[in-house]
Write a protein that holds these residues in place. Structure first.
Motif, PDB file in Angstrom:
ATOM      1  N   ARG A  48      -0.171   4.198  -5.664  1.00 17.70           N
ATOM      2  CA  ARG A  48      -0.085   3.692  -4.426  1.00 17.70           C
ATOM      3  C   ARG A  48       1.001   2.478  -4.071  1.00 17.70           C
ATOM      4  NH1 ARG A  48      -5.659   1.466  -1.665  1.00 17.70           N
ATOM      5  NH2 ARG A  48      -4.765   1.025   0.349  1.00 17.70           N
ATOM      6  N   GLU A  52       3.427   3.290  -1.057  1.00 13.98           N
ATOM      7  CA  GLU A  52       3.316   2.820   0.144  1.00 13.98           C
ATOM      8  C   GLU A  52       4.710   2.025   0.600  1.00 13.98           C
ATOM      9  OE1 GLU A  52       1.479  -1.656  -1.791  1.00 13.98           O
ATOM     10  OE2 GLU A  52       0.046  -0.210  -0.278  1.00 13.98           O
ATOM     11  N   LYS A  53       5.435   1.736  -0.476  1.00 18.77           N
ATOM     12  CA  LYS A  53       6.709   1.075  -0.186  1.00 18.77           C
ATOM     13  C   LYS A  53       7.642   2.099   0.570  1.00 18.77           C
ATOM     14  CE  LYS A  53       6.692  -2.091  -3.635  1.00 18.77           C
ATOM     15  NZ  LYS A  53       5.245  -2.304  -3.569  1.00 18.77           N
ATOM     16  N   ALA A  55       6.438   4.763   2.538  1.00 18.37           N
ATOM     17  CA  ALA A  55       6.073   4.626   4.131  1.00 18.37           C
ATOM     18  C   ALA A  55       6.470   3.369   4.945  1.00 18.37           C
ATOM     19  CB  ALA A  55       4.537   4.783   4.211  1.00 18.37           C
ATOM     20  N   ALA A  56       6.274   2.091   4.055  1.00 20.94           N
ATOM     21  CA  ALA A  56       6.748   0.964   5.038  1.00 20.94           C
ATOM     22  C   ALA A  56       8.064   0.903   5.210  1.00 20.94           C
ATOM     23  CB  ALA A  56       6.276  -0.137   4.140  1.00 20.94           C
ATOM     24  N   TYR A  85       5.705  -4.133   6.821  1.00 21.35           N
ATOM     25  CA  TYR A  85       5.371  -4.856   5.630  1.00 21.35           C
ATOM     26  C   TYR A  85       4.339  -5.821   5.672  1.00 21.35           C
ATOM     27  CZ  TYR A  85       9.835  -2.805   4.249  1.00 21.35           C
ATOM     28  OH  TYR A  85      11.019  -1.755   3.957  1.00 21.35           O
ATOM     29  N   ARG A  88       0.821  -4.066   5.445  1.00 20.55           N
ATOM     30  CA  ARG A  88       0.548  -3.437   4.208  1.00 20.55           C
ATOM     31  C   ARG A  88       0.271  -5.022   3.416  1.00 20.55           C
ATOM     32  NH1 ARG A  88       3.047   0.409   6.381  1.00 20.55           N
ATOM     33  NH2 ARG A  88       2.754   2.478   5.652  1.00 20.55           N
ATOM     34  N   ASN A  92      -3.124  -5.347   1.493  1.00 22.14           N
ATOM     35  CA  ASN A  92      -3.288  -5.229  -0.099  1.00 22.14           C
ATOM     36  C   ASN A  92      -3.732  -6.709  -0.566  1.00 22.14           C
ATOM     37  OD1 ASN A  92      -2.452  -2.742  -0.383  1.00 22.14           O
ATOM     38  ND2 ASN A  92      -0.214  -3.376  -0.417  1.00 22.14           N
TER      39      ASN A  92
END
Length: 103
Positions: A48, A52-53, A55-56, A85, A88, A92
């Motif tokens: 993850r 996620e980086k 997609a961001a 960012y 997220r 997180n």
């Protein structure tokens, strides 16, 4: 020497940068503790962290381009680019620091 007057848009941008920086450090610390075995970590957390980086980054570039093509100011373009960012890091940070019973 700092200017006496700082426009509101630049102050909001500085606040956004600061919030993301602080939340990022919390997330990094929690993930490192999980990788070292100090705290329990979800099985898919390392994957993850990487996924996620990507997609961001895509969302950020799209948001900046959209703002720029719409005639936004440089501060607004930066704010639009930081928003993915920020979402997220906030999510997180909340997820990783939540009490174990809520996970």
């Amino acid at each position: 020497m700092l200017p006496i007057w700082i426009p509101a848009a630049q102050m909001r941008l500085a606040h956004q940068f600061t919030r993301i920086a602080i939340e990022s450090q919390v997330v990094i610390g929690m993930r490192m503790a999980g990788m070292m075995g100090v705290i329990a970590q979800a099985p898919g957390e390392p994957f993850r962290m990487v996924a996620e980086k990507q997609a961001a980054a895509q969302e950020s570039l799209f948001a900046m381009a959209k703002a720029g093509l719409g005639g936004a100011s440089p501060e607004s373009m930066m704010a639009a680019g930081l928003r993915p960012y920020g979402r997220r890091t906030r999510a997180n940070s909340r997820r990783l620091t939540a009490p174990r019973a809520r996970r």
